[in-house]
Design an enzyme around this catalytic site. Structure first.
Site, mmCIF file in Angstrom:
data_model
loop_
_atom_site.group_PDB
_atom_site.id
_atom_site.type_symbol
_atom_site.label_atom_id
_atom_site.label_comp_id
_atom_site.label_asym_id
_atom_site.label_seq_id
_atom_site.Cartn_x
_atom_site.Cartn_y
_atom_site.Cartn_z
ATOM 1 N N LYS A 1 0.829 -1.216 0.000
ATOM 2 C CA LYS A 1 0.000 0.000 0.000
ATOM 3 C C LYS A 1 0.864 1.266 0.000
ATOM 4 O O LYS A 1 0.645 2.191 0.770
ATOM 5 C CB LYS A 1 -0.971 0.006 1.176
ATOM 6 C CG LYS A 1 -1.990 -1.136 1.116
ATOM 7 C CD LYS A 1 -2.990 -1.068 2.247
ATOM 8 C CE LYS A 1 -4.021 -2.175 2.129
ATOM 9 N NZ LYS A 1 -3.447 -3.521 2.368
ATOM 10 N N ARG A 2 1.814 1.308 -0.916
ATOM 11 C CA ARG A 2 2.691 2.460 -1.010
ATOM 12 C C ARG A 2 1.992 3.591 -1.751
ATOM 13 O O ARG A 2 1.173 3.372 -2.637
ATOM 14 C CB ARG A 2 3.993 2.091 -1.717
ATOM 15 C CG ARG A 2 4.836 1.059 -0.974
ATOM 16 C CD ARG A 2 5.198 1.534 0.431
ATOM 17 N NE ARG A 2 6.246 0.712 1.035
ATOM 18 C CZ ARG A 2 6.099 0.012 2.138
ATOM 19 N NH1 ARG A 2 4.937 -0.008 2.761
ATOM 20 N NH2 ARG A 2 7.099 -0.688 2.634
#
Length: 276
Positions: free
Chosen positions: A99-100
């Protein structure tokens, strides 16, 4: 399902062979304890080895949750590297659930970490947050496309508080629908580079018909979604692109390798029957 090249072709090929269920690898402390393992690098390593042995030869897609490796520092990342490599060697596609989301050179560095051949963390795809603006993900999207990899972009997540942002309106659309539309435009070249993350636990209110890319749908099993719910929740999506994910619902069958593999196969077969 509309024809695809790039990541989409890879996804279609492996799901045709192994079915449409993503197996999550989530080594949180409670699960390590339930498996009789120490909450330590040794326990993490044993957990990881069991998951790879049980799941990698059977699952089309495997999603290690990066957050549960990070508390162990460099040693945890070394285990994660081994998980990613082992799953890919066994023929599964790997989604690094990281979840960058950032901007400019920082986003480019994240892209290099998770999507570049030279990185020991290189996966087949990565989850990413578009809530600094969809175009902030451009470095990851471009690198993914060049390498026939994918980026799963958060659209309508399963957590209740996500609705405050995701269901807010921008003009005539919700914010989440604007993300869906941007991903659909990204996929106009047929590569299916941009997937979406859309929770399977509730009606999402999105028009997914034109996405032409995979939809990672977490929430099957422990979070309450059932295989039968999928056709309702994703009624307007091409079922070939729907990729439900189960983590705890399958992992609670461990640590026995055969029991874990059997639990995955049962859940996968339920999904295949439900989606048709």
């Amino acid at each position: 399902m509309t024809g695809a090249s790039g990541f989409g072709a890879r996804y279609r090929r492996v799901t045709a062979e192994r079915g449409r269920l993503c197996a999550g690898i989530d080594p949180h402390a409670g699960l390590l304890t339930d498996w009789g393992l120490d909450v330590s690098v040794d326990g993490l390593s044993r957990f990881a080895d069991i998951c790879v042995e049980a799941l990698a030869p059977s699952a089309a897609v495997i999603k290690p949750q990066v957050a549960f490796f990070e508390p162990f520092g460099a040693a945890g990342f070394a285990v994660l590297e081994r998980v990613i490599a082992g799953c890919r060697e066994a023929g599964a596609l790997v989604i690094a659930d990281a979840k960058r989301g950032d901007i400019g050179s920082t986003m480019s560095a994240y892209a290099q970490a998770w999507l570049a051949d030279a990185s020991p963390l290189c996966a087949d795809s990565v989850t990413a947050s578009p809530y600094l603006g969809y175009e902030s993900l451009r470095p990851a999207l471009d690198l993914a496309r060049a390498g026939e990899r994918g980026v799963f972009v958060l659209a309508r997540t399963s957590n209740p508080e996500g609705g405050d942002v995701q269901q807010a309106r921008t003009g005539e659309r919700t914010v989440a629908q604007s993300i869906v539309d941007a991903a659909a435009a990204e996929n106009a070249d047929g590569t299916a580079t941009a997937g979406l993350v859309v929770g399977a636990t509730r009606e999402h209110g999105l028009d997914l018909a034109d996405l032409n890319g995979p939809i990672l749908a977490p929430g099957l099993g422990a979070q309450g979604a059932t295989a039968e719910d999928l056709k309702v929740v994703f009624a307007d999506a091409d079922p070939g692109w729907v990729l439900p994910a189960s983590s705890r619902g399958v992992l609670r069958a461990g640590p026995d390798v055969d029991a874990l593999r059997d639990a995955f196969v049962r859940a996968r077969d339920e999904v295949e029957t439900a989606l048709g």
